[in-house]
Design a protein around this motif. Sequence first.
Motif, PDB file in Angstrom:
ATOM      1  N   ILE A 195       0.859  -1.170   0.000  1.00  0.00           N
ATOM      2  CA  ILE A 195       0.000   0.000   0.000  1.00  0.00           C
ATOM      3  C   ILE A 195       0.901   1.227   0.000  1.00  0.00           C
ATOM      4  N   SER A 196       0.588   2.175  -0.861  1.00  0.00           N
ATOM      5  CA  SER A 196       1.467   3.335  -1.019  1.00  0.00           C
ATOM      6  C   SER A 196       1.589   4.106   0.297  1.00  0.00           C
ATOM      7  N   PRO A 197       2.735   4.747   0.519  1.00  0.00           N
ATOM      8  CA  PRO A 197       2.929   5.523   1.754  1.00  0.00           C
ATOM      9  C   PRO A 197       1.854   6.589   1.963  1.00  0.00           C
ATOM     10  N   GLU A 198       1.386   7.196   0.858  1.00  0.00           N
ATOM     11  CA  GLU A 198       0.358   8.243   0.970  1.00  0.00           C
ATOM     12  C   GLU A 198      -0.956   7.660   1.508  1.00  0.00           C
ATOM     13  N   VAL A 199      -1.339   6.511   0.975  1.00  0.00           N
ATOM     14  CA  VAL A 199      -2.585   5.869   1.420  1.00  0.00           C
ATOM     15  C   VAL A 199      -2.422   5.345   2.843  1.00  0.00           C
ATOM     16  N   ALA A 200      -1.270   4.738   3.128  1.00  0.00           N
ATOM     17  CA  ALA A 200      -1.008   4.222   4.479  1.00  0.00           C
ATOM     18  C   ALA A 200      -1.090   5.350   5.505  1.00  0.00           C
ATOM     19  N   GLU A 201      -0.566   6.514   5.141  1.00  0.00           N
ATOM     20  CA  GLU A 201      -0.591   7.658   6.058  1.00  0.00           C
ATOM     21  C   GLU A 201      -2.029   8.126   6.310  1.00  0.00           C
ATOM     22  N   LYS A 202      -2.817   8.143   5.244  1.00  0.00           N
ATOM     23  CA  LYS A 202      -4.221   8.540   5.368  1.00  0.00           C
ATOM     24  C   LYS A 202      -4.968   7.612   6.336  1.00  0.00           C
ATOM     25  N   TYR A 203      -4.708   6.295   6.206  1.00  0.00           N
ATOM     26  CA  TYR A 203      -5.374   5.330   7.086  1.00  0.00           C
ATOM     27  C   TYR A 203      -4.818   5.394   8.503  1.00  0.00           C
ATOM     28  N   ALA A 204      -3.531   5.663   8.630  1.00  0.00           N
ATOM     29  CA  ALA A 204      -2.918   5.766   9.956  1.00  0.00           C
ATOM     30  C   ALA A 204      -3.549   6.891  10.766  1.00  0.00           C
ATOM     31  N   GLU A 205      -3.948   7.959  10.083  1.00  0.00           N
ATOM     32  CA  GLU A 205      -4.613   9.068  10.759  1.00  0.00           C
ATOM     33  C   GLU A 205      -5.957   8.638  11.346  1.00  0.00           C
ATOM     34  N   MET A 206      -6.551   7.573  10.772  1.00  0.00           N
ATOM     35  CA  MET A 206      -7.820   7.036  11.281  1.00  0.00           C
ATOM     36  C   MET A 206      -7.579   5.867  12.253  1.00  0.00           C
ATOM     37  N   GLY A 207      -6.298   5.581  12.524  1.00  0.00           N
ATOM     38  CA  GLY A 207      -5.959   4.508  13.461  1.00  0.00           C
ATOM     39  C   GLY A 207      -5.930   3.132  12.842  1.00  0.00           C
ATOM     40  N   SER A 208      -5.759   3.059  11.527  1.00  0.00           N
ATOM     41  CA  SER A 208      -5.801   1.782  10.819  1.00  0.00           C
ATOM     42  C   SER A 208      -4.475   1.518  10.115  1.00  0.00           C
ATOM     43  N   THR A 209      -3.978   0.290  10.189  1.00  0.00           N
ATOM     44  CA  THR A 209      -2.734  -0.086   9.537  1.00  0.00           C
ATOM     45  C   THR A 209      -2.955  -1.364   8.728  1.00  0.00           C
ATOM     46  N   GLN A 210      -1.997  -1.686   7.854  1.00  0.00           N
ATOM     47  CA  GLN A 210      -2.123  -2.898   7.043  1.00  0.00           C
ATOM     48  C   GLN A 210      -2.013  -4.129   7.936  1.00  0.00           C
ATOM     49  N   LEU A 252      -9.605   2.058   0.380  1.00  0.00           N
ATOM     50  CA  LEU A 252      -9.016   0.760   0.052  1.00  0.00           C
ATOM     51  C   LEU A 252     -10.117  -0.290   0.045  1.00  0.00           C
ATOM     52  N   ARG A 253     -10.174  -1.058  -1.010  1.00  0.00           N
ATOM     53  CA  ARG A 253     -11.155  -2.135  -1.116  1.00  0.00           C
ATOM     54  C   ARG A 253     -10.469  -3.348  -1.730  1.00  0.00           C
ATOM     55  N   HIS A 254     -11.058  -4.526  -1.514  1.00  0.00           N
ATOM     56  CA  HIS A 254     -10.575  -5.699  -2.220  1.00  0.00           C
ATOM     57  C   HIS A 254     -10.826  -5.530  -3.721  1.00  0.00           C
ATOM     58  N   ASP A 255      -9.910  -6.041  -4.507  1.00  0.00           N
ATOM     59  CA  ASP A 255     -10.073  -6.098  -5.958  1.00  0.00           C
ATOM     60  C   ASP A 255     -11.045  -7.244  -6.231  1.00  0.00           C
ATOM     61  N   ALA A 256     -12.330  -6.896  -6.452  1.00  0.00           N
ATOM     62  CA  ALA A 256     -13.386  -7.906  -6.542  1.00  0.00           C
ATOM     63  C   ALA A 256     -13.147  -8.885  -7.683  1.00  0.00           C
ATOM     64  N   GLU A 257     -12.638  -8.379  -8.824  1.00  0.00           N
ATOM     65  CA  GLU A 257     -12.423  -9.246  -9.986  1.00  0.00           C
ATOM     66  C   GLU A 257     -11.305 -10.254  -9.713  1.00  0.00           C
ATOM     67  N   ARG A 258     -10.200  -9.780  -9.180  1.00  0.00           N
ATOM     68  CA  ARG A 258      -9.067 -10.666  -8.923  1.00  0.00           C
ATOM     69  C   ARG A 258      -9.395 -11.660  -7.803  1.00  0.00           C
ATOM     70  N   LEU A 284      -4.472  -8.095  -3.855  1.00  0.00           N
ATOM     71  CA  LEU A 284      -5.934  -8.167  -3.837  1.00  0.00           C
ATOM     72  C   LEU A 284      -6.589  -6.851  -3.436  1.00  0.00           C
ATOM     73  N   VAL A 285      -5.845  -5.763  -3.557  1.00  0.00           N
ATOM     74  CA  VAL A 285      -6.357  -4.491  -3.054  1.00  0.00           C
ATOM     75  C   VAL A 285      -6.379  -3.435  -4.165  1.00  0.00           C
ATOM     76  N   LEU A 286      -7.416  -2.594  -4.123  1.00  0.00           N
ATOM     77  CA  LEU A 286      -7.543  -1.452  -5.023  1.00  0.00           C
ATOM     78  C   LEU A 286      -7.741  -0.206  -4.182  1.00  0.00           C
ATOM     79  N   TYR A 287      -7.240   0.920  -4.676  1.00  0.00           N
ATOM     80  CA  TYR A 287      -7.504   2.170  -3.968  1.00  0.00           C
ATOM     81  C   TYR A 287      -8.186   3.150  -4.910  1.00  0.00           C
ATOM     82  N   ARG A 288      -9.390   3.572  -4.509  1.00  0.00           N
ATOM     83  CA  ARG A 288     -10.045   4.667  -5.216  1.00  0.00           C
ATOM     84  C   ARG A 288     -10.256   5.755  -4.164  1.00  0.00           C
ATOM     85  N   THR A 289     -11.459   5.837  -3.620  1.00  0.00           N
ATOM     86  CA  THR A 289     -11.648   6.759  -2.488  1.00  0.00           C
ATOM     87  C   THR A 289     -11.204   6.080  -1.199  1.00  0.00           C
TER      88      THR A 289
END
Length: 328
Positions: free
Chosen positions: A263-278, A305-311, A298-303
């Motif tokens: 997970i990219s550092p930018e996305v990880a940082e965004k989630y860390a602010e909400m108290g969530s980590t990989q 992080l979600r599972h990549d449903a197709e994969r 198995l992960v996609l990021y749009r708005t």
Amino acid sequence: MQNRHKIIRRPKIVVVGGGTGLSVMLRGLKEKPLDITAIVTVADDGGSSGVLRNELQIPPPGDIRNVIMALADAEPLLTEVLQYRFSSGTGLAGHSLGNLMLAAMTDIAGDFVTGVRELSKVLAVRGRVLPAAGRAIVLKAEMTDGTVVVGESMIPKAGKKIKRVFVEPDNVEPLPEAIEAIEQADAILIGPGSLYTSIIPNLLVPKLAKAIVESTAVKLFVCNVMTQPGETDGYSVSDHLKAVQDHIGHKLFDYVLVNDGEISPEVAEKYAEMGSTQVGLDIDEINRLGYEIISDRLVLYRTFLRHDAERLSHHIYKLVENWMLRKR
């Protein structure tokens, strides 16, 4: 002569859980040649679901609504309308139109289970959607400090470490259709979703858990990508598996599907602010516990992080297909 490498009927798959993660995954699975039954938690007591549960004495409709929408063959605009949430209006603010329709259908049909079935017909749902029980259940959590928190929506807010969760009534009966689906299943899939408030509550319905344990189907666990604040802080994949095993007293799964993509550092940082980590991928410990691992990005990021449903659905289908071929 039949091609020996093709299965001769649609595999029957039972998916157990609740929450956003389950709906995302089902959008992928419905595109596969599968006979799907979704068994959905009835422990929710927050938001619109909680209000309708309390005022109308019906099981909470929110998770059921999301699953129906995920499996529906309805026009995108109709799906959008049913997911619409009123932002104003006395008594209406906070309610989604789909929840209100489920409440109305329950009143018209005479009971919640029939209401779910009839709305599923209207929306051309691919598969069956069943509540884990015909009535709402109250979820409680015992924390490691000995305190007990009452209510699904209150557990993550307590800010304490969960020791175990339990339901009242503890002898709640599952739907006969749910038991029958498990008994006939070729595959049983649990997760993704909130571990203690969406996944485990289904397994605390005694006869439901017993039917899953006794089933000869292949059993798969789809692990969350990120930890959930107030529920699984600091958890690894093996911690999720141990929590399920501790609650039902059995090793339940044959395979665990995990994300090994970064997970990219930018996305990880965004989630860390909400108290969530990989969620930590501790492969050695998962293997030591006796689970076979299927890992992929198995992960996609749009708005979010979600599972990549197709994969994800591709891996699930191939695994189930190979399992059935081996059984022939």
